[in-house]
Design a protein around this motif. Sequence first.
Motif, PDB file in Angstrom:
ATOM      1  N   ARG A  10      -5.698   3.196   4.433  1.00  0.00           N
ATOM      2  CA  ARG A  10      -4.457   3.471   5.131  1.00  0.00           C
ATOM      3  C   ARG A  10      -3.793   2.168   5.551  1.00  0.00           C
ATOM      4  N   GLN A 303      -1.124  10.450  -1.486  1.00  0.00           N
ATOM      5  CA  GLN A 303      -1.411   9.479  -2.552  1.00  0.00           C
ATOM      6  C   GLN A 303      -1.449  10.155  -3.910  1.00  0.00           C
ATOM      7  N   SER A 314      -0.412   2.514  -1.031  1.00  0.00           N
ATOM      8  CA  SER A 314      -0.995   3.107   0.159  1.00  0.00           C
ATOM      9  C   SER A 314       0.006   3.990   0.867  1.00  0.00           C
TER      10      SER A 314
END
Length: 323
Positions: A10, A303, A314
């Motif tokens: 993340r 994602q 990301s």
Amino acid sequence: MALDHLMMSRRQALGLGAAALSALGLAACDTGEAPAPSGDSTSEQTEEAKLDSEAYDALLAEGAVATDEDIAASEWATKVRDAGSLRVGGVQTSLLFSSLNEQDGKTRGFDAGLSQLLTRYILGDESKQEITQVTSDTRESVLQNDQVDVVFATYSITDARKEVISFAGPYYSTQQSILVMADNDDINSVDDLAGKNVAAQSGSTGPSILEEYAPEANVQEFKTDEEARTALSQGRVDAYVIDTAMQMGSMTRNPGRYRLAGDPFGPVDPYGIGLPLDSDGVEFVNAWLRQVEDDGVWEQLWQICIGDRAGIESAPEPPAIGA
């Protein structure tokens, strides 16, 4: 497929902030015209980045299931479980958010995935849902008329809408982003638009936002998203400004052709999950959504559905629920 294999780190996405307004090929989008579903123009070769169906289905199959106590505490959730299916207002034509795969008959995408995870949470089976197609003109009415239990359709939260329906979330949000050709090194922020020829779509919020945030840009308005991107591809403009989700759709359709230049800018437009007015489903869905975010499932779904297809490494941070 193990969830550990699906998990991505993340970090704040490059060129992204809080994400999503008019949702790529989506009948229910709030502003702007969605990209053409097949091919951008004779000047662009479309080689769409496909969604990883195996990873998507594996993620859903491991989704959480609510306890009987959690269901019993909510009148809305109890009604859904007693009915045996979740009635979802949505679409099946949104490239990244909710798209029907005609080969296997399954609808996949970021919105679709969240609705299926919620279905699994309530009923123990993500397939136990009925989809009613909605447009921007019918999203409130299907809730008011009890035709659906919930709406997932890149649904912007507004004060006017909150007078007639309720929202859980927000679960996603968007701003304006700058699209340039991948080899353009001159434009890296909204400040770099000064003196540049910048495309915007007439009828969208882009022109007025550019007037405020890039007053020295030479704005050229085009009727459609396709026309604006063609002008960019042909070098008739230096950049194209519209909603971030629209831009990610263009990047998905043409991998490696474009890039997002700098951070998003302009007003933040949050997406909510539509529910009947004053329903206790808001509290139930918000509790579920917090769990989805805390468990990393929101990030993994983003994602798979968006990041991997648009070439973004990301996921962004989701917006604060209840904000």
